[in-house]
Every structure is written in C-alpha cells, then in structure tokens.
Design an enzyme around this catalytic site. Structure first.
Site, PDB file in Angstrom:
ATOM      1  N   GLN A 195       2.622   4.250 -13.135  1.00 31.90           N
ATOM      2  CA  GLN A 195       2.378   2.956 -12.493  1.00 31.90           C
ATOM      3  C   GLN A 195       1.103   3.018 -11.667  1.00 31.90           C
ATOM      4  O   GLN A 195       0.675   2.026 -11.114  1.00 31.90           O
ATOM      5  CB  GLN A 195       3.554   2.602 -11.563  1.00 31.90           C
ATOM      6  CG  GLN A 195       4.840   2.270 -12.293  1.00 31.90           C
ATOM      7  CD  GLN A 195       6.005   2.088 -11.338  1.00 31.90           C
ATOM      8  OE1 GLN A 195       6.982   2.835 -11.408  1.00 31.90           O
ATOM      9  NE2 GLN A 195       5.955   1.099 -10.439  1.00 31.90           N
ATOM     10  N   ARG A 308       9.877  -0.432   4.680  1.00 30.50           N
ATOM     11  CA  ARG A 308      10.351  -1.664   4.036  1.00 30.50           C
ATOM     12  C   ARG A 308      11.852  -1.871   4.313  1.00 30.50           C
ATOM     13  O   ARG A 308      12.312  -3.007   4.441  1.00 30.50           O
ATOM     14  CB  ARG A 308      10.067  -1.656   2.535  1.00 30.50           C
ATOM     15  CG  ARG A 308      10.380  -2.974   1.862  1.00 30.50           C
ATOM     16  CD  ARG A 308       9.908  -3.027   0.421  1.00 30.50           C
ATOM     17  NE  ARG A 308       8.510  -3.369   0.292  1.00 30.50           N
ATOM     18  CZ  ARG A 308       8.033  -4.616   0.267  1.00 30.50           C
ATOM     19  NH1 ARG A 308       8.850  -5.656   0.360  1.00 30.50           N
ATOM     20  NH2 ARG A 308       6.747  -4.838   0.159  1.00 30.50           N
ATOM     21  N   GLU A 720      10.973  -7.460  -8.020  1.00 32.47           N
ATOM     22  CA  GLU A 720      12.032  -6.765  -7.284  1.00 32.47           C
ATOM     23  C   GLU A 720      13.116  -7.658  -6.672  1.00 32.47           C
ATOM     24  O   GLU A 720      14.287  -7.262  -6.643  1.00 32.47           O
ATOM     25  CB  GLU A 720      11.411  -5.928  -6.159  1.00 32.47           C
ATOM     26  CG  GLU A 720      10.551  -4.774  -6.649  1.00 32.47           C
ATOM     27  CD  GLU A 720       9.704  -4.214  -5.520  1.00 32.47           C
ATOM     28  OE1 GLU A 720       8.733  -4.877  -5.120  1.00 32.47           O
ATOM     29  OE2 GLU A 720      10.026  -3.122  -5.032  1.00 32.47           O
TER      30      GLU A 720
HETATM   31  N1  MTE Z   1      10.738  -4.676 -15.276  1.00 34.65           N
HETATM   32  C1  MTE Z   1      10.745  -3.852 -16.353  1.00 34.65           C
HETATM   33  N2  MTE Z   1      11.099  -4.341 -17.530  1.00 34.65           N
HETATM   34  N3  MTE Z   1      10.404  -2.538 -16.218  1.00 34.65           N
HETATM   35  C2  MTE Z   1      10.058  -1.997 -14.997  1.00 34.65           C
HETATM   36  O1  MTE Z   1       9.755  -0.810 -14.915  1.00 34.65           O
HETATM   37  N4  MTE Z   1       9.738  -2.403 -12.588  1.00 34.65           N
HETATM   38  C3  MTE Z   1      10.104  -3.245 -11.451  1.00 34.65           C
HETATM   39  C4  MTE Z   1       9.809  -4.710 -11.740  1.00 34.65           C
HETATM   40  N5  MTE Z   1      10.346  -5.082 -13.013  1.00 34.65           N
HETATM   41  C5  MTE Z   1      10.053  -2.857 -13.857  1.00 34.65           C
HETATM   42  C6  MTE Z   1      10.380  -4.220 -14.058  1.00 34.65           C
HETATM   43  C7  MTE Z   1       9.424  -2.871 -10.217  1.00 34.65           C
HETATM   44  S1  MTE Z   1      10.057  -1.620  -9.288  1.00 34.65           S
HETATM   45  C8  MTE Z   1       8.323  -3.542  -9.763  1.00 34.65           C
HETATM   46  S2  MTE Z   1       7.607  -3.168  -8.293  1.00 34.65           S
HETATM   47  C9  MTE Z   1       7.700  -4.614 -10.550  1.00 34.65           C
HETATM   48  O2  MTE Z   1       8.378  -4.859 -11.783  1.00 34.65           O
HETATM   49  C10 MTE Z   1       6.262  -4.237 -10.837  1.00 34.65           C
HETATM   50  O3  MTE Z   1       5.613  -5.145 -11.637  1.00 34.65           O
HETATM   51  P1  MTE Z   1       4.991  -6.525 -11.084  1.00 34.65           P
HETATM   52  O4  MTE Z   1       4.377  -6.239  -9.761  1.00 34.65           O
HETATM   53  O5  MTE Z   1       4.000  -6.881 -12.110  1.00 34.65           O
HETATM   54  O6  MTE Z   1       6.132  -7.476 -10.976  1.00 34.65           O
HETATM   55  N1  HPA Z   2       6.079  -1.301  -2.112  1.00 30.59           N
HETATM   56  C1  HPA Z   2       5.814  -0.447  -3.101  1.00 30.59           C
HETATM   57  N2  HPA Z   2       4.995   0.556  -2.963  1.00 30.59           N
HETATM   58  C2  HPA Z   2       4.398   0.729  -1.791  1.00 30.59           C
HETATM   59  C3  HPA Z   2       4.618  -0.133  -0.724  1.00 30.59           C
HETATM   60  C4  HPA Z   2       5.510  -1.196  -0.889  1.00 30.59           C
HETATM   61  O1  HPA Z   2       5.753  -2.000   0.019  1.00 30.59           O
HETATM   62  N3  HPA Z   2       3.903   0.297   0.332  1.00 30.59           N
HETATM   63  C5  HPA Z   2       3.264   1.405  -0.106  1.00 30.59           C
HETATM   64  N4  HPA Z   2       3.552   1.665  -1.390  1.00 30.59           N
HETATM   65 MO1  MOS Z   3       8.381  -1.046  -7.441  1.00 27.58          MO
HETATM   66  S1  MOS Z   3       9.796   0.083  -6.491  1.00 27.58           S
HETATM   67  O1  MOS Z   3       7.494  -1.335  -5.963  1.00 27.58           O
HETATM   68  O2  MOS Z   3       7.526   0.179  -8.261  1.00 27.58           O
END
Ligand code: MTE
Ligand code: HPA
Ligand code: MOS
Length: 780
Positions: A195, A308, A720
């Site tokens: 990521q 958080r 999330e």
């Molecule tokens: N959805 C899928 N299908 N796979 C993933 O790994 N990760 C989650 C969420 N949804 C995830 C997911 C997490 S922990 C986060 S922080 C966000 O997707 C990250 O992507 P975004 O910021 O583009 O929403």
């Molecule tokens: N979310 C996810 N990753 C991070 C954050 C947060 O708020 N702060 C630092 N790394």
């Molecule tokens: Mo999501 S736990 O912020 O990768």
C-alpha cells in the site's frame, strides 16, 4: 445518463486476466525466496549455522544479518525493527535467515539444514503482563476536556467496566508477495504488493545501502491490503531485494498462508477500562477511558493507530467532561499494524458497549439513548479534541433507518418471539459511526499525479495511490473522464510507480480517491490551461464569430466545445495534435494537499480531520442458546458517501467493510499458546465470514443529495467507516443473549462474541434464572 463503469474485478479478476505478482511471466532466471523465522518468542541466538543449507542442490544463497549490505532495519517510523535477527529474537515469526533456490523442494530442504540454537528468555505475551512489567512502548497519549473526576462525582449513576477487544488477521487473498529484479549496477526493480510503494522504496534502499534513486517500486494491484500492507508489505520486498542482490537473479517471495499468519502483525488487541457517568434519562455526563494496546515487539504504526483510537473514543456522542488516555505496550508478538479503521474500531467499541450498558441499566431502548447523546448541530458539537462536528448527518440517518428498518415494530416482534421460544432468542441493535477522514499525521495528507497525453488522443494517468480491490483506479479513471470529457477507452490508469510519482503517502486512512483524485484533477487543469490557447486559435480558424473565452471551453464526449456556441466543437484528438505541432507540453504533474488540518499531539487538540463520514446500521440476529451459534437475519445500513463517484463500488465497500467488521466482532479469534505460538494460523482454525455468514437480508442504502463540498466531485471517503457498523451485529447478539435472562441482568460479553461466548454466557444466565425460579417456588 453516464455509462456505468465497473470495477476491474467485474471481468478481469473473474476471467483471470488481472495480473498479480504471481501471474507475471517469469523468466528462466527466476529464483524463489523463503524466510526462515524464529520459533521462540524471546531468546538469545546461541548458534546459527547455515553451512549445510548452502550445499543443498538448487540453493543459490542463504543470507543472515551479517550479509545485509546496508542498515539492518525496517521500522517505518521508529527504527526499532531488525530486517534479520542478530543476537536476539523478540517474537515467533521474526525473520532470521533468507534462502533463494530454484524450487520449493530445495527451499524446504535447505531450511531443515539451518541450525539455530536458542537460549530462552522471559516472554511477555499479553497486555496484562506488559502492564505489570511496565513495558510501555512510548509515552501515553491524552485528550481531555473539563474535569472528569468532578463530573463523575456529580453523576447520578456510574457504570464501570473493562472491555477486551481481540486482534484480527487481515486475510488478504494474496499473501505478502514481492518480486525483486536486479538491474544494472546497483539498480533494483521491485514489483511489490504494498500500500506504500514510497516506503517500500525507502526500506529497500536502506537495507541495500543504496540511494532511493536506484530503487524503483511498482504496484499494479494487490489482492487485498486492508492495512496489512501499509508497512508490512515492505518486509518481503526488502528480503527479496537482498536475495536478488546476492544471487544477481530475480527473486520472488510469496508467503505461504500459514507463515503469513504467523509472521505478520494484525489488528491490535486492546484492553480498555472505562467509567461513564449519566443521568436518569441516559444522558452522558462524564466519560473516562483508558485504551491499552498490544503493540507487539516493535513500534510500527502503533502510536498513530492509538492516536486514532483516542480520537474515536467519542464515536458519535457528545461527552461533556471527558478524559481519554491511550497507552501502547510492548509484547513478544509480531508487531501489530494497520487494519481497516486504524484504531477507530477499538476506541468506538468501548463507548458503544458503555451506552448499551446504560440502556440496560435504565431499562430503556438503546437506540433512544444513542439519539439522546448524538452530537448536536449548534451547541454540544465539539469533539473532545476541539474539532467542530460539521454537516452532522446523524439525525437524518437516525430518522431514516428507524423508519426503513421498522426498528420499533421489529423490537416488539422480537419480544414476542423471545417469550414464545425458550432456546432460540433474537436480538436487535442500532449503532452509528462517525469517522474522521484524513491521516492524523497531518503532513501525510498530500498526493501527486503525472498525466501524459499522447498524440493519438489517449491519456495515461499516473497517481500515487494503489489499487487493493477498493476500486481506486476505477474512481481515478472516472475522475479523469469527468475532467477531460473523454470516454473510458481513451484513458488508462497506470500501475503505481515510484519513478512516475515520487514521495507518496500510503494508500490508507480511506483518503485514496480524495487526495489522489485531486492531484489528478490538478494535473489535468494544468494541461487544460496550456491547451486553452490552442483551442481558442483552432476555434478562430475553424468557426466565425466572437473569440471564445477560456472559461467557456468545455470538454465533453471526446470533443472540446464552446459553452456559449455549442456548434463550435473540435475533436479532443485534433486539439492534442495541434498542441503537439505548436510545441505545447502534453504532460503535467499534479499535486494536492488537504487544506486546513492540524493536530497538536501534546495538547490533544486540533482539527485533525478534513471532514467526517457518517453511517448507521440496524441488525437483527438469532442465537441458538444450546449451541451458541448465531445467524444474522437482517442488516440495514444507511451510509453517507457524499456524491458517489461510483455507486457500485461504494456499495461494495460498505458491504465488504461491514462483513469484515462482522468477522471481527463474532467468529474471528486469535489464540496463542503459552509460548507465544499463534494456534489459529490457518483457515481451519481462524474463521473469517463466508457467504453463509453475511446478512440473510442485506439492505444497503446511500444517503442521497449530500454533496461533500471541497472534495473531488463532491464525494466522500468510504473505505473504512462501514467496518464499524458491524457493532450493530455485536450488540444485537448481546441483546439476544440478554433475552435468555429476560433482560434482568447484564450478560457476560466480549469481542469477539464467538459461539463459545454466546453459549457460555447464555448458560450462565439460564442457570441464574433456574436458581431464582427455584427460590421463588420455595417461597410458595
Ligand atoms: N477494499 C478492498 N477490496 N481491499 C482492501 O484491501 N482496504 C481498506 C479499504 N477497502 C481494502 C478495501 C482500507 S484499510 C483502506 S484504508 C481503504 O480501502 C484504502 O483505500 P481508499 O483510501 O482508496 O479507500
Ligand atoms: N490512517 C492510516 N494510516 C496512517 C494514519 C491514519 O490515520 N496516520 C498515519 N498513518
Ligand atoms: Mo487502512 S487501515 O488505513 O490501510
């Protein structure tokens, strides 16, 4: 009507066309890598001998700490995590040696021939012991308002308690994987499942002792990350790079599922202690909570996650006098890490449990107690850390979901059902979520992009975010389509690459589309401003009438036209070709930083979030009190995603997040033995939700007409927040268990509420019921 754009997975994943690292066409030089890890949770390494392993046929390298050319370190924030153990091991699963070989058999053979002798040391395997031994990871965090002790003292009622929330295994379908290809000189190309490509690049450079400009990291897509690859995707990449350098051949490491579960960090377990003061109505007057995290053996992201958690201890509720303390404890387990919600779920679980207990104590409906305590619109609308809760959607959502789920009617039906059924009980619960969007580490809220337009009129979009299944690349495609007025066949979103867009933040904190989308728009705006002169000149050449103004140029349907004179329109490709001939650059970077956010950790005050995402859910469950099994009869969700960029993806994220949360609060249980071995390290002992577990009746609705001003296409983050809606399942189960004792008494309960918890808790209540009915009978 805009065309419906589907996520890649709709066809490419299903047909197998999508390329993951394991699908990349390997050349015959490819070697496989393996990580040999510690079998002891805390020990000195007395002896480490690799001589015999090196002799195994097909083995090309066996590496230990002394073979690391750069720094032996892979901690992302604090440099407290060794790449390979030296004299001491600090958890089971810690890497000690690396093997590169031509095939799996040689890897296994070599592993058996590595001699490791340990001298066992004392271990700390739980939070309680860590507290007892004062093994604090870092100074505690605190957020405070008013005088909580005084307010507790004045409260008509106080409830105290302790809540344990267990960890959670990420269970991404693609385990940790990386392919390192050594190139010319010191150059190293890494295909990673991460990521955080920029941090993977940094860690690889560090362990190799080379500079960042020698390392290129590329991420096409991950088969899931869920936070588990925010930092810990770096590890396999660093190990693969070391082996690639030593063998001068490409090396791939793809962790075996059980090894992945044993070696990698998980959601942090928390042990939380709370006291809540309230009045006769159920209004909260004071809340004091201490959140204790099991960090594992190293810092990783534990402090950001703890932060958080403290910032979400309020969830959706105004807490007049409040004290929130967060402490992270070091233990001899793999270093715990990011997981969807990033501490938010751990903080929210406690207040939701406390409110549920207030309702049971006062014999009132828990949803009504929640409503009573929601943040208000004009006063009582500041969080404990001082941020105003703006665009509060809680009341609208409450009204809608109470009506659409027929909450009160169903509650009555459930009461009736429970009276008529001795061994099968039903329960219902409503829970809200308010989740802060932005990295709480404020500087991380930045993103970059690079747009190339080619002379055939096609566009290549590079951005700093990564695709992990959440649909980011599909949303980015749609953003580029909207900004350039092009059809999807004209645009490609490229694999994420550190040499295209440098110094990126992880794709995390649900900010992926918010920040990268804005960076893409910014790059497109730059190109459009360059094209404006070309467009105006071409219009003048082609059409008669007054000169077109910049602000009237619109991009639509693969054409560029004049808003005031729609008959003036020229194909996008024609303008692009003219621009090229006129020596106008067709490539631009873009940049974005989230405005106006800051957080003072010392004071525990600030505006850490650009905005809040809101959601609400109602779940109804049925439990079998003779087996402890539960089934989720129905879940209703209403969620706020602003103006949705892609409804299919957003609904998918809501459903997926909710079900993943459901797993955490019900069946997923991490267990370790007394030596620190994870005993639930495979799918036969660790139960994630499957198609049989999801709600039998699942109703997900997006809140309509709620544009989120100031974000890309007025959308809202969605990744999330829905995870935390699963507390409705958890508390519906508690409600059903409580019905065993006719709601006279608090059931024993924990998180996860496994079948075992449901069964034992129900049996205890039934035993008490029996005793009380015997004693009642004896009076007669
Ligand atoms: N959805 C899928 N299908 N796979 C993933 O790994 N990760 C989650 C969420 N949804 C995830 C997911 C997490 S922990 C986060 S922080 C966000 O997707 C990250 O992507 P975004 O910021 O583009 O929403
Ligand atoms: N979310 C996810 N990753 C991070 C954050 C947060 O708020 N702060 C630092 N790394
Ligand atoms: Mo999501 S736990 O912020 O990768």
């Amino acid at each position: 009507m805009e065309p419906i754009i589907h996520h890649d997975s709709a066809t490419k994943h299903v047909t197998g066309e999508s390329v993951y690292i394991n699908d990349m066409l390997a050349n015959d030089q490819l070697l496989l890598g393996k990580v040999v890890f510690s079998k002891q949770a805390h020990a000195n390494i007395k002896k480490l001998n690799i001589a015999k392993a090196l002799k195994v046929k097909g083995v090309h390298a066996v590496l230990i700490a002394k073979d690391i050319p750069g720094e032996n370190q892979m901690g992302p924030v604090i440099h407290d995590e060794k790449c390979l153990a030296e004299k001491e091991v600090v958890c089971i699963g810690q890497a000690i040696a690396l093997i590169a070989a031509e095939n799996e058999d040689a890897l296994h053979e070599a592993e058996k021939k590595i001699l490791i002798e340990y001298e066992s040391l004392d271990v700390i395997l739980d939070i309680e012991t860590a507290i007892e031994k004062d093994n604090l990871l870092a100074p505690p965090r605190k957020i405070e308002r008013g005088n909580v002790e005084e307010a507790l003292g004045k409260s008509p009622h106080i409830i105290k308690g302790e809540l344990k929330t267990n960890g959670q295994e990420h269970w991404y379908l693609e385990t940790q994987t990386a392919l390192a290809v050594p190139c010319e000189g010191k150059e190293m190309m890494i295909y990673a499942s991460t990521q955080n490509p920029t941090e993977t690049q940094a860690i690889v450079a560090e362990v190799m002792g080379i500079s960042k400009n020698e390392v290129e990291v590329e991420v096409k897509r991950m088969g899931g990350g869920f936070g588990g690859k925010e930092t810990q995707g770096n590890h396999v990449a660093a190990w693969a790079a070391l082996l690639a350098r030593a063998t001068k051949r490409p090396v791939k490491i793809h962790l075996f599922r059980d090894d992945d579960q044993i070696m990698t960090g998980k959601r942090h377990r928390y042990l939380s202690k709370y006291e809540i003061g309230f009045d006769e109505q159920g209004k909260i007057l004071a809340y004091k909570v201490e959140l204790n995290a099991d960090a594992g053996h190293a810092t990783d992201l534990s402090m950001a996650i703890l932060e958080r958690a403290t910032l979400h201890a309020d969830n959706a509720y105004f807490l007049p006098d409040v004290q929130i303390i967060g402490k992270a404890w070091r233990t001899n387990l793999p270093s715990n890490t990011a997981y969807r919600g990033f501490g938010g779920p751990q903080g929210i679980a406690v207040i939701e449990m406390a409110i549920d207990r207030i309702a049971r104590f006062l014999k009132k409906d828990a949803a009504e107690i929640r409503l009573l305590n929601f943040y208000k619109h004009d006063n009582n609308c500041h969080t404990p850390y001082g941020q105003k809760v703006e665009h509060n959607r809680l009341y609208t959502m409450y009204d809608k979901i109470i009506a659409s789920s027929a909450y009160f009617n169903r509650k009555k039906e459930i009461e009736k059902f429970n009276c008529e059924n001795e061994f099968v009980k039903r329960g219902i619960a409503l829970t809200p979520v308010k989740f802060g969007i932005s990295f709480t580490t404020s500087f991380l809220n930045q993103a970059g992009a690079l747009i190339n337009i080619y002379t055939d009129g096609t566009v290549l979009v590079n951005h700093g975010g990564t695709e992990m299944g959440q649909g980011l690349n599909t949303k980015i495609l749609q953003i580029a389509m909207a900004e350039l007025g092009l059809s999807p066949d004209k645009i490609k979103v490229n694999a994420t690459n550190t040499s295209k867009v440098p110094n990126t933040s992880p794709t995390a904190a649900s900010t992926g589309s918010d920040i990268n989308g804005m960076a893409v728009k910014n790059a497109i705006d730059t190109i459009k401003s360059r094209l404006a002169d070309v467009v105006i000149a071409e219009f003048e050449k082609t059409f008669s009438g007054v000169k077109t103004q910049n602000e009237n140029i619109i991009y639509n349907n693969n054409f560029i036209s004049d808003k005031l004179n729609p008959e003036r329109k020229i194909e996008f490709i024609k303008i692009v070709q003219q621009a090229y001939l006129k020596q106008v650059s067709l490539s631009s970077t873009g940049f974005y930083k989230t405005p106006g956010i800051y957080f003072d950790r010392e004071k525990g005050q600030g505006k850490p979030f650009y905005y809040f995402a809101y959601g609400m859910s109602v779940s109804e469950v049925e439990i079998d009190t003779l087996t402890g099994m539960y089934s989720l009869l129905r879940s209703d969700i209403i969620h706020d995603v602003g103006d949705s960029i892609n409804e299919g993806i957003d609904i998918g994220q809501i459903e997926g997040g909710f079900v993943q949360g459901q797993g955490w609060v019900t069946t997923e249980e991490l267990k370790w033995d007394k030596k620190g071995n994870l005993i639930t390290h495979s799918p036969d002992t660790y139960k994630i939700p499957t198609v049989n577990d999801i709600p039998k009746d699942f109703r997900v609705e997006l809140l309509k007409d709620v544009p989120n001003e100031g974000t890309i296409l007025k959308s809202k983050a969605v990744g999330e927040p829905p995870f935390m809606l699963a507390f409705s399942v958890w508390l519906a189960i508690k409600d059903a268990v409580s019905a065993v004792g006719n709601h006279c008494e608090e059931p024993e309960f924990s998180l996860p509420a496994t079948y075992e918890v449901i069964l034992l808790s129900s049996e205890k209540l039934r035993a008490k019921q029996a005793v009380s009915s015997i004693s009642k009978n004896s009076v007669y």
